[in-house]
Design an enzyme around this catalytic site. Structure first.
Site, PDB file in Angstrom:
ATOM      1  N   HIS A 286      -5.176  10.825  10.361  1.00  0.00           N
ATOM      2  CA  HIS A 286      -5.308   9.498   9.764  1.00  0.00           C
ATOM      3  C   HIS A 286      -5.495   8.365  10.757  1.00  0.00           C
ATOM      4  CE1 HIS A 286      -0.603   9.002   9.936  1.00  0.00           C
ATOM      5  NE2 HIS A 286      -1.108   9.544  11.027  1.00  0.00           N
ATOM      6  N   HIS A 287      -5.536   8.641  12.060  1.00  0.00           N
ATOM      7  CA  HIS A 287      -5.674   7.560  13.039  1.00  0.00           C
ATOM      8  C   HIS A 287      -7.119   7.303  13.464  1.00  0.00           C
ATOM      9  CE1 HIS A 287      -1.422   7.035  13.410  1.00  0.00           C
ATOM     10  NE2 HIS A 287      -1.206   8.254  13.905  1.00  0.00           N
ATOM     11  N   ALA A 288      -8.029   8.241  13.233  1.00  0.00           N
ATOM     12  CA  ALA A 288      -9.402   8.103  13.720  1.00  0.00           C
ATOM     13  C   ALA A 288     -10.090   6.910  13.064  1.00  0.00           C
ATOM     14  CB  ALA A 288     -10.184   9.388  13.451  1.00  0.00           C
TER      15      ALA A 288
ATOM     16  N   HIS B 295       2.091   4.968  11.146  1.00  0.00           N
ATOM     17  CA  HIS B 295       1.312   4.253  10.135  1.00  0.00           C
ATOM     18  C   HIS B 295      -0.103   4.826  10.052  1.00  0.00           C
ATOM     19  CE1 HIS B 295      -1.210   0.575   8.988  1.00  0.00           C
ATOM     20  NE2 HIS B 295      -0.575   0.955   7.894  1.00  0.00           N
TER      21      HIS B 295
ATOM     22  N   ASP C 279      -3.145   3.937  10.052  1.00  0.00           N
ATOM     23  CA  ASP C 279      -3.981   2.767  10.306  1.00  0.00           C
ATOM     24  C   ASP C 279      -5.454   3.034  10.084  1.00  0.00           C
ATOM     25  OD1 ASP C 279      -3.874   4.537  12.436  1.00  0.00           O
ATOM     26  OD2 ASP C 279      -4.253   2.989  13.942  1.00  0.00           O
TER      27      ASP C 279
END
Length: 607
Positions: free
Chosen positions: A151-153, A190, A192
């Site tokens: 989920h950070h990419a 998070h 993000d």
């Protein structure tokens, strides 16, 4: 008789109103990638989870698929063309020629360059996209891809061990058929990348429960609610260190309940990062395995199309435990507490139980703090004014449509002489009323047959727990609890060695000799303290040891010794041979196999 039984590992979950059709995506290549020495992200955890799923017999409750890796064209639905081209070109051999690009795309430190980087990202994205496609076409109710959840990419940037954001690609696939999609993130970090991708739209609501305050990635403040058309459609619940199961449940369920009532999504994506578990190497929360899985159970109760994805999780044994347990929750069964023997069995020592317990760390989330944050989050949710409307439009055509319209396009590649190809077996799902006693059902053997050849199998299901020191290796050797293959002695090897030794012993034509007279006759056993009498051993069957003496078996003899001979006097011995005292039968048995170490004669075998 042997006490070998098939212990039930799967228990139906109480309160299940209807069974869900579950699609489970796994690619065996995913465990072969390695971020580099010392890096906390280890894709092997996905293979460990799959090993538990298969050995628990969960494959009978769902369909298993190997998704096709995502193509560059499919990845560029979200990511920029030049970024995807860069990921496809760079390798450890040519990375020195792309120093400028590495700095531009944030590749090199947390996101290192390793062999198969693009293939790894393709497998992760392909599983999430195909899972979303099957949900949209009503081919299943729940789709699981533990290799996803990165989920950070960002659009043109790698971040937080993530290169391609499979979650965004999966949500984009869902949006082709669904008006509104809800994204829930229970990772300690998070989400993000997903929030940023949908920060300006009301068709996706993102809800993230995460640690905030001097913690990566530094985003996810309570006041980050979205902008423009997407204002108030990004909800963040910042947490402090050490939150417990009860406190997490007290805020998760009311918030998600209000979101479902207000936003009314037609599909849900749940990112199940396990770095929020207690004892994670990078996490700082204190959830137990069941507290984490309660989120999955609660979200599943809304009976919406659900896409379950992986994410963080850097203590491999706990990550694989949690994801395997949550796979069972999705399939409507609860896994048994004892971990079955599998290729990663040593990782789960010393208790070998399917559980991750909370620690005694302090919970810095006071009830007043949680109540205040929950009140603000629900106020932001009320600002949305209800579920937004979506204009009707034609569904755009994408390359994945061809695969979904003709899922059997590769049927001609199945060997015609193979009766039951693995692809056909993976697509089978056992009905709840179907009973089977076959060997390959993952229940530990046939339930209505007792085995007299493999005593270690009976010990596994009895009071003795099978582990590194189980079976024949208990005699005079210290236990080793090595991590996986580095210990050089796995539980599967011990099991196979014990079975082979027992089989060799049974091939002796003459009856096994015990501590009797010179003719090999067995004296009648005395009565034990409990009053029971040990039965004499029948010819051809291994002798049964009492509680006061070790088991004794005669080693396999050579073909020349198999012929019946006349008994000779004890004083007679071959010419030139030394007369040595008789060794314990267990030591003789171990000496048969040269690959096994022989214990010292001064140490008595373990009873």
């Amino acid at each position: 008789m042997s006490d070998l039984k098939a212990v039930p590992n799967l228990t139906p979950v109480d309160g299940e109103t209807q069974k869900k059709r579950v699609c489970y995506f796994f690619d065996s290549d995913i465990g072969g990638f390695h971020y580099g020495p010392g890096h906390p992200m280890k894709p092997t955890r996905i293979r460990m989870c799959h090993s538990l799923v298969m050995n628990y017999g969960l494959y009978k409750k769902m369909e298993i698929f190997r998704a096709k890796p995502a193509t560059k064209r499919e990845m560029t639905q979200f990511h920029s063309d030049e970024y995807i081209d860069f990921l496809g070109r760079i390798t450890p051999n040519n990375m020195n020629s792309y120093v400028k690009e590495q700095h531009k795309y944030n590749v090199g430190d947390d996101c290192p360059v390793f062999d198969g980087l693009f293939e790894y990202s393709s497998i992760s994205a392909g599983g999430s996209m195909e899972g979303a496609a099957r949900l949209s076409r009503d081919k299943c109710d729940i789709a699981i891809n533990w290799a996803g959840g990165l989920h950070h990419a960002k659009k043109s940037e790698a971040s937080g061990f993530c290169y391609v954001n499979d979650i965004v690609l999966g949500i984009l696939e869902l949006l082709r058929y669904h008006n509104r999609v809800l994204y829930i993130d229970i990772d300690v970090h998070h989400g993000d990348g997903v929030e940023e991708a949908f920060y300006t739209t009301d068709r996706v609501m993102t809800v993230s429960f995460h640690k905030y305050g001097e913690y990566f990635p530094g985003t996810g403040e309570l006041r980050d609610v979205g902008v423009m058309k997407g204002k108030y459609y990004s909800l963040n619940f910042p947490l402090r260190d050490g939150i417990s199961d009860d406190n997490y449940k007290s805020v998760f369920e009311p918030v998600i309940q209000s979101v479902m009532e207000t936003y009314d999504p037609s599909a849900i994506v749940l990112q199940c990062g396990t770095d929020s578990l207690s004892g994670d190497k990078l996490g700082c929360l204190n959830l137990s395995m069941r507290g984490h899985a309660n989120c999955v159970k609660f979200v599943k109760s809304f009976n919406k199309p659900l896409l379950l994805l992986g994410g963080g999780g850097y203590t491999m044994r706990n990550t694989s435990r949690a994801w395997a347990y949550e796979t069972g929750v999705a399939a409507g069964v609860e896994l048994g507490p004892d971990i079955p023997v599998n290729e990663y069995y040593e990782y789960f020592g010393p208790d070998y139980e399917l559980d991750v317990k909370s620690s005694n760390t302090d919970d810095l989330n006071t009830p007043a703090y949680l109540e205040r944050v929950k009140r603000i989050v629900l106020e932001n949710l009320r600002e949305t004014g209800g579920a937004p409307s979506v204009q009707m439009s034609d569904i755009p055509t994408m390359p994945i449509d061809a695969r979904m319209d003709d899922p059997n396009e590769d049927e001609d590649l199945i060997p015609p002489n193979e009766r039951r190809h693995m692809r056909l077996l993976d697509s089978l799902r056992q009905n709840d009323g179907e009973l089977s006693d076959s060997d390959d059902e993952g229940e530990g053997g046939r339930r209505n047959h007792a085995s007299y050849h493999d005593k270690d199998r009976s010990e596994m299901n009895g009071s003795h727990r099978f582990g590194i020191g189980g079976g024949i290796l208990t005699s005079g050797h210290a236990h080793t609890h090595g991590a996986g293959p580095s210990a050089h002695t796995t539980a599967v090897q011990i099991l196979s060695s014990a079975a082979a030794a027992a089989q060799d012993t049974m091939e002796v034509d003459t009856p096994p000799s015990t501590a009797g007279d010179a003719n090999g006759s067995v004296p009648e056993a005395p009565a034990s303290e409990g009053g029971s009498i040990t039965q004499p051993v029948e010819p051809g069957a291994p002798s049964t040891a009492t509680a006061s003496e070790p088991p004794s078996e005669k080693p396999a003899s050579s073909p020349s010794e198999a012929k019946p001979e006349e008994p000779k006097p004890e004083t007679e011995a071959p010419k030139g041979a030394e007369t040595t005292p008789a060794q314990p039968a267990e030591t003789e048995k171990m000496a048969v196999d040269p690959s096994l170490p022989t214990p010292s004669t001064s140490e008595a075998p373990a009873s």
